[in-house]
Design an enzyme around this catalytic site. Structure first.
Site, PDB file in Angstrom:
ATOM      1  N   ASP A 285      -0.028  -7.084   4.604  1.00  0.00           N
ATOM      2  CA  ASP A 285      -0.707  -8.230   4.678  1.00  0.00           C
ATOM      3  C   ASP A 285       0.228  -9.515   4.794  1.00  0.00           C
ATOM      4  O   ASP A 285      -0.472 -10.388   5.952  1.00  0.00           O
ATOM      5  CB  ASP A 285      -1.448  -8.580   3.452  1.00  0.00           C
ATOM      6  CG  ASP A 285      -2.560  -7.698   3.308  1.00  0.00           C
ATOM      7  OD1 ASP A 285      -3.130  -6.927   3.986  1.00  0.00           O
ATOM      8  OD2 ASP A 285      -3.205  -7.493   2.190  1.00  0.00           O
TER       9      ASP A 285
ATOM     10  N   GLN B  64      -4.433 -21.519  19.097  1.00  0.00           N
ATOM     11  CA  GLN B  64      -5.284 -20.560  18.530  1.00  0.00           C
ATOM     12  C   GLN B  64      -5.241 -19.312  19.298  1.00  0.00           C
ATOM     13  O   GLN B  64      -5.894 -18.112  18.775  1.00  0.00           O
ATOM     14  CB  GLN B  64      -6.541 -21.063  18.321  1.00  0.00           C
ATOM     15  CG  GLN B  64      -6.846 -22.296  17.375  1.00  0.00           C
ATOM     16  CD  GLN B  64      -8.031 -22.779  17.170  1.00  0.00           C
ATOM     17  OE1 GLN B  64      -9.296 -22.176  17.759  1.00  0.00           O
ATOM     18  NE2 GLN B  64      -8.203 -23.709  16.392  1.00  0.00           N
ATOM     19  N   CYS B  65      -4.911 -19.109  20.559  1.00  0.00           N
ATOM     20  CA  CYS B  65      -4.892 -18.151  21.253  1.00  0.00           C
ATOM     21  C   CYS B  65      -3.520 -17.110  20.790  1.00  0.00           C
ATOM     22  O   CYS B  65      -2.730 -17.670  20.437  1.00  0.00           O
ATOM     23  CB  CYS B  65      -4.621 -18.436  22.688  1.00  0.00           C
ATOM     24  SG  CYS B  65      -5.876 -19.598  23.382  1.00  0.00           S
TER      25      CYS B  65
ATOM     26  N   THR C 184       0.811  -1.047  -0.065  1.00  0.00           N
ATOM     27  CA  THR C 184       0.051  -0.072  -0.002  1.00  0.00           C
ATOM     28  C   THR C 184       0.928   1.148  -0.016  1.00  0.00           C
ATOM     29  O   THR C 184       0.500   2.369  -0.795  1.00  0.00           O
ATOM     30  CB  THR C 184      -1.191   0.002   1.338  1.00  0.00           C
ATOM     31  OG1 THR C 184      -1.765  -1.210   1.095  1.00  0.00           O
ATOM     32  CG2 THR C 184      -1.591   1.433   1.524  1.00  0.00           C
TER      33      THR C 184
ATOM     34  N   SER D 125       1.657  -7.560  -1.347  1.00  0.00           N
ATOM     35  CA  SER D 125       2.325  -8.511  -0.606  1.00  0.00           C
ATOM     36  C   SER D 125       1.373  -9.849  -0.501  1.00  0.00           C
ATOM     37  O   SER D 125       1.814 -10.899  -0.065  1.00  0.00           O
ATOM     38  CB  SER D 125       2.321  -8.101   0.678  1.00  0.00           C
ATOM     39  OG  SER D 125       1.587  -8.089   1.758  1.00  0.00           O
TER      40      SER D 125
HETATM   41  N1  ASP Z   1      -2.609  -5.416   0.364  1.00  0.00           N
HETATM   42  C1  ASP Z   1      -1.699  -4.485   0.997  1.00  0.00           C
HETATM   43  C2  ASP Z   1      -0.294  -5.410   0.820  1.00  0.00           C
HETATM   44  O1  ASP Z   1      -0.397  -6.265   1.484  1.00  0.00           O
HETATM   45  C3  ASP Z   1      -1.884  -4.091   2.240  1.00  0.00           C
HETATM   46  C4  ASP Z   1      -0.853  -3.096   2.822  1.00  0.00           C
HETATM   47  O2  ASP Z   1       0.142  -2.943   2.181  1.00  0.00           O
HETATM   48  O3  ASP Z   1      -1.003  -2.787   3.789  1.00  0.00           O
HETATM   49  O4  ASP Z   1       0.411  -5.425  -0.311  1.00  0.00           O
END
Ligand code: ASP
Length: 341
Positions: free
Chosen positions: A89, A277-278, A12, A57
């Site tokens: 991500d 899972q915690c 992002t 990502s």
């Molecule tokens: N979908 C984006 C990624 O992981 C989300 C981000 O960068 O915050 O590339």
């Protein structure tokens, strides 16, 4: 002045909105850097390296991890530290993978990114990126790097890479290190917590590893977990390892068949790692009868590991071509500070 290599993989942080669809798409590194003239004021000399096609990502994979390792290994002697710009991500997976792939690392490798693109007026990208660079460049009074390990820096917090996990899709504080203290916190100053940082080792040499074997599945328990489906996975020859996400301190139903299926899979050479899972706490299979059955079946404890660390550690050990018993032994050793012993 420290020399830093800024490696851009995508995410992002460098995305722009497609005018037709409204979706965020990756853009090139030059247009990203244009938005951060503050970089020139950093207390470091910065060079940049950009992967040819920046990615979201979600498209990250072990092959690209190998390419990141190669960039770091090729430039290791020429730089004091590395900052990797990465989508949020899968950032915790990449950070965990690099912890194992960069054996003997003695320099900072700081991953960061942002929840909002750099050109957005409320962006968190600038602070994350500038502080990550400052941390990668920081030296102690002996001239050694303050943080000679793989970390994630995000929203005022520096975390060990193989202890971090993404916890929010919308908050600016997107990551947490639930089972290990922060390595540093930034406010008006950056405060380091050296007691938690892996110490600089003057004798350590970088040993880059490139091969990860992803023949693994993550199985997450729930009430009603069915035999047919589980057996379908456990009997599949392509599966060499299982990250088994259990209840609480490592418990599973005592239905008779599960122990049998797991034990058969272990006899067939598969490695099964128990992860809770915690979000916090330890796997202790000996604590309840419901956990003891798993222990008897040959399931090994993932202790307080994150899923990301357990998964990438297993990929790394399988990639090294080790025997089942050697992998099980190493899963219970701390290779990069990923588990508490
Ligand atoms: N979908 C984006 C990624 O992981 C989300 C981000 O960068 O915050 O590339």
């Amino acid at each position: 002045m420290s020399k830093i290599l800024l490696i851009y993989t995508g995410g992002t942080i460098g995305m722009v909105q497609n005018k037709e669809t409204g979706a965020l798409e990756s853009c090139d590194f030059d247009s990203l850097v244009k938005h951060i003239p503050e970089m020139e004021q950093c207390s470091a000399e910065i060079d940049t390296f950009s992967f040819e096609s920046p990615i979201d990502s979600s498209d990250m994979n072990p092959e690209i991890w190998g390419k990141i390792v190669k960039v770091i290994a090729d430039h290791y002697d020429s730089y004091d530290g590395f900052v990797i710009l990465h989508g949020t991500d899968t950032m915790a997976f990449t950070a965990s993978a690099l912890c194992f792939m960069l054996e003997g690392l003695n320099k900072p490798v700081i991953l960061t990114g942002s929840q909002l693109p750099i050109h957005s007026i409320r962006t968190d990208a600038k602070e994350n990126m500038i502080t990550a660079i400052e941390i990668a460049a920081a030296k102690d009074i002996d001239g050694h790097p303050m943080v000679p390990e793989v970390c994630i820096y995000f929203h005022e917090e520096l975390m060990r890479g193989c202890r971090s996990t993404k916890i929010s899709a919308s908050n600016l504080a997107a990551f947490a290190s639930n089972n290990y203290p922060l390595l540093a916190r930034s406010g008006t100053d950056i405060t380091y917590y050296p007691e938690y940082i892996r110490p600089f080792n003057p004798d350590s040499r970088l040993i880059p590893h490139y091969k990860m074997d992803p023949s693994i599945i993550i199985l997450s328990l729930f009430p009603g977990f069915g035999r047919e489906i589980v057996d379908g996975v456990l009997k599949n020859d392509a599966v060499k390892g299982v990250i088994f996400r259990t209840f609480g301190s490592g418990n599973a139903p005592r239905n008779g068949w599960l122990e049998e299926s797991l034990s058969e899979a272990v006899s067939n050479g598969k490695v099964i790692v128990n992860i809770s899972q915690c979000a916090t706490g330890f796997v202790q299979m000996e604590k309840y009868q419901t956990g003891r059955g798993l222990l008897d079946a040959g399931v090994i404890s993932g202790l307080d590991s994150t899923v990301e660390a357990a998964l990438t550690k297993l990929m790394y050990l399988l990639g090294e071509g080790l025997s089942q018993s050697e992998i099980c032994r190493k899963m219970n050793l701390s290779l990069a500070g990923e588990i508490t012993l």
